[in-house]
Design a protein around this motif. Structure first.
Motif, mmCIF file in Angstrom:
data_model
loop_
_atom_site.group_PDB
_atom_site.id
_atom_site.type_symbol
_atom_site.label_atom_id
_atom_site.label_comp_id
_atom_site.label_asym_id
_atom_site.label_seq_id
_atom_site.Cartn_x
_atom_site.Cartn_y
_atom_site.Cartn_z
ATOM 1 N N ALA A 28 -1.777 6.329 -7.790
ATOM 2 C CA ALA A 28 -1.129 5.421 -8.729
ATOM 3 C C ALA A 28 0.352 5.771 -8.896
ATOM 4 C CB ALA A 28 -1.837 5.477 -10.078
ATOM 5 N N GLU A 29 0.664 7.038 -8.932
ATOM 6 C CA GLU A 29 2.068 7.455 -9.053
ATOM 7 C C GLU A 29 2.859 7.060 -7.813
ATOM 8 O OE1 GLU A 29 1.589 11.600 -9.728
ATOM 9 O OE2 GLU A 29 0.938 11.356 -11.822
ATOM 10 N N ALA A 30 2.230 7.182 -6.641
ATOM 11 C CA ALA A 30 2.909 6.767 -5.417
ATOM 12 C C ALA A 30 3.165 5.269 -5.421
ATOM 13 C CB ALA A 30 2.079 7.165 -4.197
ATOM 14 N N ASN A 31 2.196 4.503 -5.938
ATOM 15 C CA ASN A 31 2.387 3.054 -6.042
ATOM 16 C C ASN A 31 3.522 2.735 -7.007
ATOM 17 O OD1 ASN A 31 1.509 0.174 -5.719
ATOM 18 N ND2 ASN A 31 1.024 0.402 -7.895
ATOM 19 N N ALA A 32 3.549 3.400 -8.166
ATOM 20 C CA ALA A 32 4.581 3.133 -9.168
ATOM 21 C C ALA A 32 5.978 3.485 -8.666
ATOM 22 C CB ALA A 32 4.270 3.906 -10.448
ATOM 23 N N ALA A 33 6.059 4.411 -7.699
ATOM 24 C CA ALA A 33 7.360 4.810 -7.167
ATOM 25 C C ALA A 33 7.898 3.829 -6.129
ATOM 26 C CB ALA A 33 7.248 6.208 -6.550
ATOM 27 N N MET A 84 -6.528 1.100 -7.877
ATOM 28 C CA MET A 84 -5.564 2.060 -7.346
ATOM 29 C C MET A 84 -4.333 2.136 -8.235
ATOM 30 S SD MET A 84 -2.398 2.142 -5.669
ATOM 31 C CE MET A 84 -2.251 0.474 -5.052
ATOM 32 N N ALA A 85 -3.808 0.966 -8.645
ATOM 33 C CA ALA A 85 -2.615 0.934 -9.486
ATOM 34 C C ALA A 85 -2.876 1.552 -10.857
ATOM 35 C CB ALA A 85 -2.121 -0.505 -9.642
ATOM 36 N N ALA A 86 -4.143 1.485 -11.313
ATOM 37 C CA ALA A 86 -4.500 2.051 -12.617
ATOM 38 C C ALA A 86 -4.836 3.536 -12.536
ATOM 39 C CB ALA A 86 -5.681 1.291 -13.213
ATOM 40 N N GLY A 87 -4.945 4.074 -11.330
ATOM 41 C CA GLY A 87 -5.250 5.494 -11.177
ATOM 42 C C GLY A 87 -6.681 5.855 -11.498
ATOM 43 N N TYR A 146 2.360 -2.486 -5.681
ATOM 44 C CA TYR A 146 1.293 -3.428 -5.971
ATOM 45 C C TYR A 146 1.254 -3.679 -7.468
ATOM 46 C CZ TYR A 146 -3.160 -5.840 -6.080
ATOM 47 O OH TYR A 146 -4.136 -6.792 -6.278
ATOM 48 N N VAL A 147 1.495 -4.925 -7.859
ATOM 49 C CA VAL A 147 1.418 -5.338 -9.255
ATOM 50 C C VAL A 147 0.215 -6.269 -9.372
ATOM 51 C CG1 VAL A 147 2.568 -6.552 -11.136
ATOM 52 C CG2 VAL A 147 3.909 -5.121 -9.569
ATOM 53 N N PRO A 148 -0.806 -5.892 -10.127
ATOM 54 C CA PRO A 148 -2.027 -6.707 -10.153
ATOM 55 C C PRO A 148 -1.809 -8.091 -10.748
ATOM 56 C CG PRO A 148 -2.452 -4.500 -10.994
ATOM 57 C CD PRO A 148 -0.966 -4.644 -10.874
ATOM 58 N N CYS A 182 0.821 -1.211 0.000
ATOM 59 C CA CYS A 182 0.000 0.000 0.000
ATOM 60 C C CYS A 182 0.856 1.263 0.000
ATOM 61 C CB CYS A 182 -0.903 0.035 1.234
ATOM 62 S SG CYS A 182 -2.113 -1.291 1.296
ATOM 63 N N PRO A 183 0.572 2.222 -0.888
ATOM 64 C CA PRO A 183 1.189 3.543 -0.742
ATOM 65 C C PRO A 183 0.898 4.100 0.647
ATOM 66 C CG PRO A 183 0.032 3.369 -2.844
ATOM 67 C CD PRO A 183 -0.338 2.143 -2.050
ATOM 68 N N GLU A 184 1.738 5.014 1.098
ATOM 69 C CA GLU A 184 1.634 5.495 2.483
ATOM 70 C C GLU A 184 0.253 6.049 2.805
ATOM 71 O OE1 GLU A 184 4.738 8.070 3.718
ATOM 72 O OE2 GLU A 184 6.343 6.703 3.108
ATOM 73 N N ALA A 185 -0.399 6.673 1.842
ATOM 74 C CA ALA A 185 -1.722 7.239 2.106
ATOM 75 C C ALA A 185 -2.762 6.173 2.410
ATOM 76 C CB ALA A 185 -2.179 8.071 0.910
ATOM 77 N N LEU A 186 -2.492 4.919 2.006
ATOM 78 C CA LEU A 186 -3.409 3.805 2.260
ATOM 79 C C LEU A 186 -2.925 2.885 3.370
ATOM 80 C CD1 LEU A 186 -4.607 2.325 -1.181
ATOM 81 C CD2 LEU A 186 -6.029 3.316 0.613
ATOM 82 N N ALA A 187 -1.779 3.179 3.949
ATOM 83 C CA ALA A 187 -1.122 2.233 4.842
ATOM 84 C C ALA A 187 -2.004 1.827 6.017
ATOM 85 C CB ALA A 187 0.177 2.834 5.370
#
Length: 420
Positions: free
Chosen positions: A386-391, A324-327, A219-221, A202-207
């Motif tokens: 999504a950008e936070a996840n990709a990072a 989430m990963a797809a934005g 997260y890779v679906p 989870c990105p920090e905002a979802l932690a």
């Protein structure tokens, strides 16, 4: 290095582990996925070596019983929906119509036997195969037990924004720990905290809350097997709304929980293109739909969602995290405390909205979609997530950390998030 993945009888819990398993195999390491017998065929589609052991847990009965116990305590999990008999699925007019004392001793004994069988099977694999690291999900403390009894490190892999230290769930989420009586019987120190680390997608905002050190991972679906033939073209001038639903909810909460027809009616007066991503059973239950609605059967969600302006789903981690990963902005219609908690965490990022699944109406769903599609801030928040996840580190980037952990060396500075 050998890594053993241990998963519960809730089938979607192994999905977030699959890309990490692939990454380990690609790096030349050995992987073994251990599951219950009922999930062997589906798990084998991952391409990872699979072993099945123990007795399957009837997760539908378990979930229905949890709903009945919650209703009996005055805190129903799905207000607005009828309650079902945990064993037969028949609708109950009143919680007292189900005689739990008549079933309790036999049922709890059966569940305890299944738990012991699964634990013995998982420990047996560990003793025979000798993994260097064990990764297990929140519902699989037998993985933690196997690691402890064979003296190897372990990590709990989260499937989404549900943590190891949740509050307010009652009995809906067991602790990822070994019960004290089991520890004492096996000679494991009852005071030692065995939960030392989690893999957090989870990105920090979802932690979600956890006392353990975290290994952050992108997260890779993985949405299971499915054909992508006949994929929808790029969206037209009208925004595309995707609906994804869980067939298991109908089994747990009854036909009244099947919200797909309400979503179809809610979109009828909107200038949108509606795509329904359903399994064969739900597509059949839905029946005929207007020509402007497209039904995709067993289509991989991660291939569809990047073409969408919004997605409606039941709040499950697989849907929520893939979107989430797809934005994509999300409207969740959750049932039960775990799904509701994940949906509320998503809404807290600004990228989604939540309507309780048991009381959502055609009008409230339509209004939420109008808000979701008409607010550019929702789309910006979804893209930011999504950008936070990709990072975050890709699964392949975690492999060196796992090698160091298996060798007894530290991997990263410890961090924890304990807020609710």
């Amino acid at each position: 290095m050998r890594v053993m993945f241990v998963v519960s009888d809730y089938g979607g819990h192994y999905s977030p582990m699959v890309p990490l398993g692939w990454a380990l195999q690609a790096a030349g390491h050995e992987v073994r996925l251990v599951c219950g017998p009922a999930h062997t065929a589906v798990a084998e589609f991952t391409g990872l070596p699979v072993e099945s052991h123990g007795t399957d847990v009837d997760t539908v009965t378990q979930a229905r019983l949890g709903a009945w116990l919650a209703a009996k305590s005055g805190a129903p999990q799905a207000p607005g929906l009828p309650l079902l008999d945990p064993f037969t699925g028949a609708q109950l007019a009143d919680p007292d119509d189900f005689d739990w004392p008549a079933h309790e001793a036999q049922y709890t004994a059966r569940v305890a036997t299944a738990g012991r069988d699964r634990a013995r099977g998982v420990v047996g694999v560990a003793r025979r195969w000798r993994p260097d690291l064990v990764v297990y999900d929140l519902f699989s403390p037998e993985g933690l037990l196997a690691a402890e009894l064979t003296g190897v490190p372990s990590l709990c892999q989260l499937w989404g924004p549900t943590g190891t230290d949740e509050t307010g769930f009652g009995d809906a989420l067991p602790s990822p720990d070994i019960p004290r009586e089991v520890r004492e019987r096996l000679g494991i120190d009852p005071e030692t905290d065995l939960l030392t680390g989690v893999i957090d997608p989870c990105p920090e905002a979802l932690a979600p809350p956890s006392r353990a050190s975290r290994l952050p991972m992108r997260y890779v679906p993985y949405n299971g097997p499915g054909g992508a033939a006949g994929a929808p073209p790029a969206p037209s001038a009208r925004p595309r709304v995707c609906l994804i639903w869980s067939h298991s909810l109908t089994e747990i909460f009854g036909p009244a929980s099947f919200a797909v027809p309400d979503v179809v009616r809610a979109c009828a007066d909107l200038d949108v293109e509606l795509v329904l991503a359903l399994n064969e059973g739900d597509a059949a239950a839905l029946g005929p739909v207007p020509d402007v609605v497209r039904v995709l059967r067993n289509f991989p969600a991660h291939a569809l969602l990047p073409t969408c302006s919004a997605v409606v789903h039941h709040g499950g981690a697989g849907c929520l995290m893939t979107a989430m990963a797809a934005g994509v902005p999300q409207l969740a219609l959750p049932l039960g405390p775990v799904l509701g908690s994940m949906a509320e965490r998503l809404a807290g990022t600004g990228s989604g909205l939540v309507l309780p699944g048991g009381t959502a109406t055609v009008e409230s769903i339509r209004g939420a979609l109008v808000t979701l599609l008409g607010d550019p801030g929702r789309s910006r928040a979804a893209r930011s997530l999504a950008e936070a996840n990709a990072a975050r580190p890709a699964p392949s980037q975690l492999v060196p950390d796992l090698v160091r952990l298996a060798a007894g060396r530290s991997v990263r500075p410890a961090t924890s998030v304990t807020q609710s």
